[in-house]
Design an enzyme around this catalytic site. Structure first.
Site, PDB file in Angstrom:
ATOM      1  N   LYS A 131      70.020  48.747  -3.028  1.00 39.96           N
ATOM      2  CA  LYS A 131      70.270  49.104  -3.939  1.00 39.96           C
ATOM      3  C   LYS A 131      70.205  50.663  -4.530  1.00 39.96           C
ATOM      4  CE  LYS A 131      68.534  45.931  -4.458  1.00 39.96           C
ATOM      5  NZ  LYS A 131      68.866  44.205  -3.821  1.00 39.96           N
ATOM      6  N   ALA A 177      78.294  33.449  -3.278  1.00 42.58           N
ATOM      7  CA  ALA A 177      78.759  34.428  -4.547  1.00 42.58           C
ATOM      8  C   ALA A 177      77.205  33.874  -4.769  1.00 42.58           C
ATOM      9  CB  ALA A 177      79.484  33.094  -5.720  1.00 42.58           C
ATOM     10  N   GLY A 178      76.323  34.539  -3.474  1.00 41.73           N
ATOM     11  CA  GLY A 178      74.481  34.372  -3.694  1.00 41.73           C
ATOM     12  C   GLY A 178      73.941  35.679  -4.035  1.00 41.73           C
ATOM     13  N   GLU A 180      82.722  30.445  -3.524  1.00 41.65           N
ATOM     14  CA  GLU A 180      81.848  29.614  -3.088  1.00 41.65           C
ATOM     15  C   GLU A 180      81.959  28.780  -3.001  1.00 41.65           C
ATOM     16  OE1 GLU A 180      78.279  30.475  -3.546  1.00 41.65           O
ATOM     17  OE2 GLU A 180      78.303  28.654  -3.326  1.00 41.65           O
ATOM     18  N   ALA A 213      61.389  40.289  -0.760  1.00 38.49           N
ATOM     19  CA  ALA A 213      60.576  41.042  -0.021  1.00 38.49           C
ATOM     20  C   ALA A 213      59.228  40.687  -0.823  1.00 38.49           C
ATOM     21  CB  ALA A 213      60.111  42.309  -0.226  1.00 38.49           C
ATOM     22  N   HIS A 226      59.506  51.389 -30.217  1.00 37.11           N
ATOM     23  CA  HIS A 226      60.422  51.458 -30.862  1.00 37.11           C
ATOM     24  C   HIS A 226      61.078  52.659 -30.549  1.00 37.11           C
ATOM     25  CE1 HIS A 226      63.900  50.213 -33.479  1.00 37.11           C
ATOM     26  NE2 HIS A 226      63.849  51.475 -34.213  1.00 37.11           N
TER      27      HIS A 226
HETATM   28  P1  FAD Z   1      61.987  41.154   7.610  1.00 39.08           P
HETATM   29  O1  FAD Z   1      61.720  42.567   7.008  1.00 39.08           O
HETATM   30  O2  FAD Z   1      63.415  40.216   8.495  1.00 39.08           O
HETATM   31  O3  FAD Z   1      60.970  41.738   9.049  1.00 39.08           O
HETATM   32  C1  FAD Z   1      60.639  41.370  10.007  1.00 39.08           C
HETATM   33  C2  FAD Z   1      60.453  42.175  11.002  1.00 39.08           C
HETATM   34  O4  FAD Z   1      59.902  41.721  12.111  1.00 39.08           O
HETATM   35  C3  FAD Z   1      61.636  42.801  11.063  1.00 39.08           C
HETATM   36  O5  FAD Z   1      61.766  43.980  11.158  1.00 39.08           O
HETATM   37  C4  FAD Z   1      61.695  42.065  13.099  1.00 39.08           C
HETATM   38  O6  FAD Z   1      62.710  43.565  13.672  1.00 39.08           O
HETATM   39  C5  FAD Z   1      60.175  42.441  13.285  1.00 39.08           C
HETATM   40  N1  FAD Z   1      60.508  41.014  14.453  1.00 39.08           N
HETATM   41  C6  FAD Z   1      60.512  40.090  14.219  1.00 39.08           C
HETATM   42  N2  FAD Z   1      60.132  39.000  15.015  1.00 39.08           N
HETATM   43  C7  FAD Z   1      59.425  40.031  16.505  1.00 39.08           C
HETATM   44  C8  FAD Z   1      58.688  39.391  17.222  1.00 39.08           C
HETATM   45  N3  FAD Z   1      59.028  38.670  18.058  1.00 39.08           N
HETATM   46  N4  FAD Z   1      58.256  41.328  17.649  1.00 39.08           N
HETATM   47  C9  FAD Z   1      58.485  42.266  17.340  1.00 39.08           C
HETATM   48  N5  FAD Z   1      58.645  42.189  16.142  1.00 39.08           N
HETATM   49  C10 FAD Z   1      59.838  40.783  15.709  1.00 39.08           C
HETATM   50  N6  FAD Z   1      64.051  41.073  -0.943  1.00 39.08           N
HETATM   51  C11 FAD Z   1      64.403  41.591  -2.053  1.00 39.08           C
HETATM   52  O7  FAD Z   1      63.143  40.923  -2.806  1.00 39.08           O
HETATM   53  N7  FAD Z   1      64.246  41.767  -3.137  1.00 39.08           N
HETATM   54  C12 FAD Z   1      66.210  42.330  -3.028  1.00 39.08           C
HETATM   55  O8  FAD Z   1      66.504  42.970  -3.488  1.00 39.08           O
HETATM   56  C13 FAD Z   1      66.291  42.440  -1.469  1.00 39.08           C
HETATM   57  N8  FAD Z   1      67.767  42.138  -1.150  1.00 39.08           N
HETATM   58  C14 FAD Z   1      68.424  42.765  -0.608  1.00 39.08           C
HETATM   59  C15 FAD Z   1      69.034  42.579   0.547  1.00 39.08           C
HETATM   60  C16 FAD Z   1      69.950  42.453   1.530  1.00 39.08           C
HETATM   61  C17 FAD Z   1      71.299  43.164   1.620  1.00 39.08           C
HETATM   62  C18 FAD Z   1      68.905  41.303   2.221  1.00 39.08           C
HETATM   63  C19 FAD Z   1      69.486  40.983   3.646  1.00 39.08           C
HETATM   64  C20 FAD Z   1      67.557  41.103   1.726  1.00 39.08           C
HETATM   65  C21 FAD Z   1      67.669  41.437   0.696  1.00 39.08           C
HETATM   66  N9  FAD Z   1      65.554  40.920   0.307  1.00 39.08           N
HETATM   67  C22 FAD Z   1      65.878  41.051  -1.146  1.00 39.08           C
HETATM   68  C23 FAD Z   1      65.087  40.036   1.355  1.00 39.08           C
HETATM   69  C24 FAD Z   1      64.356  40.398   1.619  1.00 39.08           C
HETATM   70  O9  FAD Z   1      64.541  41.919   2.708  1.00 39.08           O
HETATM   71  C25 FAD Z   1      63.214  40.077   2.936  1.00 39.08           C
HETATM   72  O10 FAD Z   1      62.990  38.690   2.194  1.00 39.08           O
HETATM   73  C26 FAD Z   1      62.473  40.341   3.623  1.00 39.08           C
HETATM   74  O11 FAD Z   1      62.351  41.333   4.256  1.00 39.08           O
HETATM   75  C27 FAD Z   1      61.653  39.481   3.971  1.00 39.08           C
HETATM   76  O12 FAD Z   1      59.878  40.072   5.023  1.00 39.08           O
HETATM   77  P2  FAD Z   1      59.494  40.284   6.431  1.00 39.08           P
HETATM   78  O13 FAD Z   1      58.344  40.526   6.692  1.00 39.08           O
HETATM   79  O14 FAD Z   1      59.368  38.464   5.983  1.00 39.08           O
HETATM   80  O15 FAD Z   1      60.555  40.267   7.187  1.00 39.08           O
HETATM   81  P1  NAD Z   2      72.141  33.172  -0.668  1.00 42.72           P
HETATM   82  O1  NAD Z   2      71.307  31.472  -0.434  1.00 42.72           O
HETATM   83  O2  NAD Z   2      71.930  33.619  -1.790  1.00 42.72           O
HETATM   84  O3  NAD Z   2      73.597  33.119  -1.285  1.00 42.72           O
HETATM   85  C1  NAD Z   2      74.322  31.810  -0.593  1.00 42.72           C
HETATM   86  C2  NAD Z   2      75.401  31.355  -1.148  1.00 42.72           C
HETATM   87  O4  NAD Z   2      76.404  31.154  -0.622  1.00 42.72           O
HETATM   88  C3  NAD Z   2      74.999  30.078  -1.818  1.00 42.72           C
HETATM   89  O5  NAD Z   2      75.528  30.303  -3.320  1.00 42.72           O
HETATM   90  C4  NAD Z   2      76.359  29.176  -1.256  1.00 42.72           C
HETATM   91  O6  NAD Z   2      76.115  27.694  -1.890  1.00 42.72           O
HETATM   92  C5  NAD Z   2      77.228  29.739  -0.447  1.00 42.72           C
HETATM   93  N1  NAD Z   2      77.415  29.189   0.630  1.00 42.72           N
HETATM   94  C6  NAD Z   2      77.407  29.288   1.448  1.00 42.72           C
HETATM   95  N2  NAD Z   2      77.820  28.311   2.808  1.00 42.72           N
HETATM   96  C7  NAD Z   2      78.654  28.301   1.801  1.00 42.72           C
HETATM   97  C8  NAD Z   2      79.665  28.192   2.935  1.00 42.72           C
HETATM   98  N3  NAD Z   2      80.055  27.739   3.868  1.00 42.72           N
HETATM   99  N4  NAD Z   2      81.328  29.148   1.954  1.00 42.72           N
HETATM  100  C9  NAD Z   2      81.115  29.244   1.045  1.00 42.72           C
HETATM  101  N5  NAD Z   2      80.275  29.894  -0.031  1.00 42.72           N
HETATM  102  C10 NAD Z   2      79.333  28.627   0.664  1.00 42.72           C
HETATM  103  O7  NAD Z   2      72.259  33.691  -0.247  1.00 42.72           O
HETATM  104  P2  NAD Z   2      72.434  35.302   0.508  1.00 42.72           P
HETATM  105  O8  NAD Z   2      73.322  36.146  -0.619  1.00 42.72           O
HETATM  106  O9  NAD Z   2      73.162  35.343   1.994  1.00 42.72           O
HETATM  107  O10 NAD Z   2      70.895  36.285   0.632  1.00 42.72           O
HETATM  108  C11 NAD Z   2      70.329  35.249   1.304  1.00 42.72           C
HETATM  109  C12 NAD Z   2      68.237  35.747   0.769  1.00 42.72           C
HETATM  110  O11 NAD Z   2      68.406  37.096   0.787  1.00 42.72           O
HETATM  111  C13 NAD Z   2      68.397  35.264  -0.363  1.00 42.72           C
HETATM  112  O12 NAD Z   2      67.963  34.039   0.131  1.00 42.72           O
HETATM  113  C14 NAD Z   2      67.986  36.169  -1.551  1.00 42.72           C
HETATM  114  O13 NAD Z   2      66.636  35.873  -2.086  1.00 42.72           O
HETATM  115  C15 NAD Z   2      67.603  37.271  -0.638  1.00 42.72           C
HETATM  116  N6  NAD Z   2      67.917  38.481  -1.348  1.00 42.72           N
HETATM  117  C16 NAD Z   2      67.479  38.949  -2.250  1.00 42.72           C
HETATM  118  C17 NAD Z   2      67.739  39.975  -3.146  1.00 42.72           C
HETATM  119  C18 NAD Z   2      67.295  40.235  -4.831  1.00 42.72           C
HETATM  120  O14 NAD Z   2      65.945  39.888  -4.225  1.00 42.72           O
HETATM  121  N7  NAD Z   2      67.731  40.511  -5.432  1.00 42.72           N
HETATM  122  C19 NAD Z   2      68.729  40.418  -2.616  1.00 42.72           C
HETATM  123  C20 NAD Z   2      69.393  40.148  -1.798  1.00 42.72           C
HETATM  124  C21 NAD Z   2      69.239  38.936  -0.707  1.00 42.72           C
END
Ligand code: FAD
Ligand code: NAD
Length: 480
Positions: free
Chosen positions: A58, A190-191, A212, A329, A453
């Site tokens: 973000k 394109a997710g 995609e 998250a 408004h």
């Molecule tokens: P994680 O955040 O993955 O945390 C797990 C933690 O556990 C890690 O720090 C890891 O090191 C630790 N861990 C794992 N196994 C062990 C172990 N055995 N011992 C000790 N520590 C361990 N979600 C949104 O809602 N909004 C968004 O805008 C958004 N944007 C995203 C953008 C990107 C690029 C990515 C990759 C993800 C995004 N997400 C977003 C998804 C979001 O980050 C995850 O859904 C969220 O972080 C999940 O939280 P969690 O606590 O389950 O896991």
């Molecule tokens: P995603 O599931 O959102 O999208 C993956 C996309 O890749 C899908 O459209 C799928 O059809 C496509 N795909 C899969 N295999 C493919 C292939 N071999 N070739 C071409 N296309 C293929 O997954 P993501 O974008 O990697 O994000 C992962 C997770 O992180 C999501 O579950 C999402 O909820 C979370 N996330 C959330 C946010 C947010 O809330 N704004 C932002 C980033 C990530």
């Protein structure tokens, strides 16, 4: 003798750290095991979300959108921005600073709540024991008296046809740290990640092509919203190719990536400077993490839980990305609160039917509840009310008058069943609908609430009015 706590949380992401804070608030002596370390050895709390997910993405979306605005939109306001430049290092540095502050903030919250942060890799053992392998290789044993909460999180899915090397073919983590704007960026998927990070670099000037596999764009979203988004992205220059299979991606001369793809019209090879693989995420689990316990892991590595995140092992919960449901998250956080409250014999509960989804591109998209496609498929009679931002004064003043708000209500009871917003500040506006749906409000309840408004939220009000054909600032369609 192993050290004892009431509650031990494994994983310090938004699921785990929130669970630990809530457990401590409820009076439990709490520890959180977290293994995350920077290359320089510094441990970090906050998980994917704070370090390489929600927050850094973000931060970059904000910077890149501002640059794009200055370049493309300032002139409309009579502002000239001659000599505009983008300093990528400064943008990445700002992002790193935000991550530093927020992850450090979790450490301070832990201290203030008396939570012990155990640095190392945690594994669950029988009878609520937790074994930790420290970064130095020592193995320590801890006993949880009341319960253990597993919050292992998730990692990117890799595909054999595009092996990530961290330099040219990268995951989201790599795409958050490019040192310069790639001239040509390829994206697989394109997710949410593909669209958000593709948008960042496209706004800064990269030519972005997104491949995609599916024929439908944003299949999980309401298709009226998906179509509007596809139109907006096309206008911006994002080249999204649906129904396209990536056959092979190869790094050539340590310089560029050659990507062979196949679609309905045949095969072709495209050349990129960087390739982002964004095809989903998978649970960060392995059988050794739960060895000797009754906890069950399914074939895809998700830990099996009931609707209250209970595993098959007494007193052990699993939450967040490592269990079923959307990988978000806020979903992880709410599950963390629920698990801690149930351990305290309170009535922890998560409304899984109203988890908001947001895509933070420009335009933003946000939705909650059912899509029109879902309502049709389940045979629910519904009424739709929508309102375009083109007729909203504030959106006009902001030069952001595109997109719409759509509200879907049950035809008989008028209960709000779903809401879909594409347009400015959609991520913030969705919460009005969230509150309404939490209280099972009807469309009329929202329609009868005064809205300030001029605000973007008036579009929500008008969409609610439109459900009964009473929108004031558009012509209502004739009802049959
Ligand atoms: P994680 O955040 O993955 O945390 C797990 C933690 O556990 C890690 O720090 C890891 O090191 C630790 N861990 C794992 N196994 C062990 C172990 N055995 N011992 C000790 N520590 C361990 N979600 C949104 O809602 N909004 C968004 O805008 C958004 N944007 C995203 C953008 C990107 C690029 C990515 C990759 C993800 C995004 N997400 C977003 C998804 C979001 O980050 C995850 O859904 C969220 O972080 C999940 O939280 P969690 O606590 O389950 O896991
Ligand atoms: P995603 O599931 O959102 O999208 C993956 C996309 O890749 C899908 O459209 C799928 O059809 C496509 N795909 C899969 N295999 C493919 C292939 N071999 N070739 C071409 N296309 C293929 O997954 P993501 O974008 O990697 O994000 C992962 C997770 O992180 C999501 O579950 C999402 O909820 C979370 N996330 C959330 C946010 C947010 O809330 N704004 C932002 C980033 C990530």
């Amino acid at each position: 003798m192993s050290k004892s706590f009431d509650v031990i949380v494994i994983g310090g992401g938004p699921g785990g750290y929130v669970a630990a804070i809530r457990a401590a608030q409820l009076g439990f002596k709490t520890a959180c095991v977290e293994m995350w370390r920077d290359e320089d050895g510094k441990g970090r709390l906050g998980g994917t979300c704070l370090n390489v997910g929600c927050i850094p993405s973000k931060a970059l979306l904000e910077s890149s959108a501002l640059y794009h605005k200055a370049k493309e939109e300032f002139a409309v306001h009579g502002i000239s921005a001659d000599g505009l430049k983008m300093d990528v290092a400064a943008m990445i540095g700002r992002k790193a600073e935000i991550v530093e502050q927020l992850t450090g903030g979790i450490g301070q919250l832990f201290q203030a709540n008396g939570i012990e942060w155990i640095q190392g890799k945690g594994k669950l053992r029988a009878n609520k024991k937790v074994e930790v392998t420290t970064h130095e290789g020592a193995v320590e044993s801890y006993q949880a008296q009341k319960g253990v909460i597993l919050a292992f999180g998730s990692v990117p899915v890799d595909i054999p046809v595009a092996k990530m090397d961290g330099k040219h073919i990268v995951s989201s983590t790599g795409a958050l740290n490019f040192s310069e704007v790639p001239k040509r960026l390829g994206v697989i998927g394109a997710g949410v990640i593909g669209l958000e990070l593709g948008s960042v670099w496209q706004a800064l000037g990269a030519e972005v092509v997104i491949f995609e596999a599916m024929d439908t764009f944003l299949a999980v979203a309401d298709q009226q919203l998906a179509k509007e988004a596809a139109r907006a992205f096309k206008k911006q220059g994002l080249d999204i190719r649906l129904g396209t299979k990536v056959k092979q991606a190869l790094v050539q001369d340590d310089q560029e990536v050659h990507v062979s793809v196949e679609d309905g019209s045949g095969e072709q090879t495209l050349v990129f400077d960087k390739l982002l693989v964004a095809v989903g995420r998978k649970p960060n689990t392995s059988p050794d993490l739960i060895e000797g316990t009754k906890v069950v892991m399914d074939a895809r590595g998700f830990i099996e839980v009931d609707e209250h995140c209970r595993t098959a092992e007494d007193g052990v919960f699993a939450i967040g990305d490592c269990v079923r449901g959307p990988m978000l998250a806020h979903k992880a956080e709410e599950e963390g609160v629920m698990a801690a409250e149930i351990l305290a014999e309170q009535a922890g509960h998560v409304r899984y039917d109203i988890i908001p989804s947001v895509i933070y591109t420009h335009p933003e998209m946000a939705w909650i509840g059912k899509t029109e496609e879902q309502l049709k498929a389940e045979g629910t009679d519904y009424v739709k009310g929508d309102f375009p931002f083109a007729a909203n004064g504030r959106a006009k003043a902001m030069n952001a008058a595109s997109g719409f708000v759509k509200i879907l209500c049950d035809k008989d009871s008028d209960e709000i069943l779903g809401a879909h917003i594409i347009g400015p500040c959609a991520s913030e506006m969705i919460h009005e609908l969230m509150v309404a749906m939490e209280f099972y409000a009807a469309g009329e309840d929202l329609a009868r609430i005064m809205h300030a408004h001029p605000t973007l939220s008036e579009a929500v009000h008008e969409a609610a009015l439109a459900v009964s054909g009473a929108a004031l600032h558009k012509v209502n369609p004739k009802r049959k």
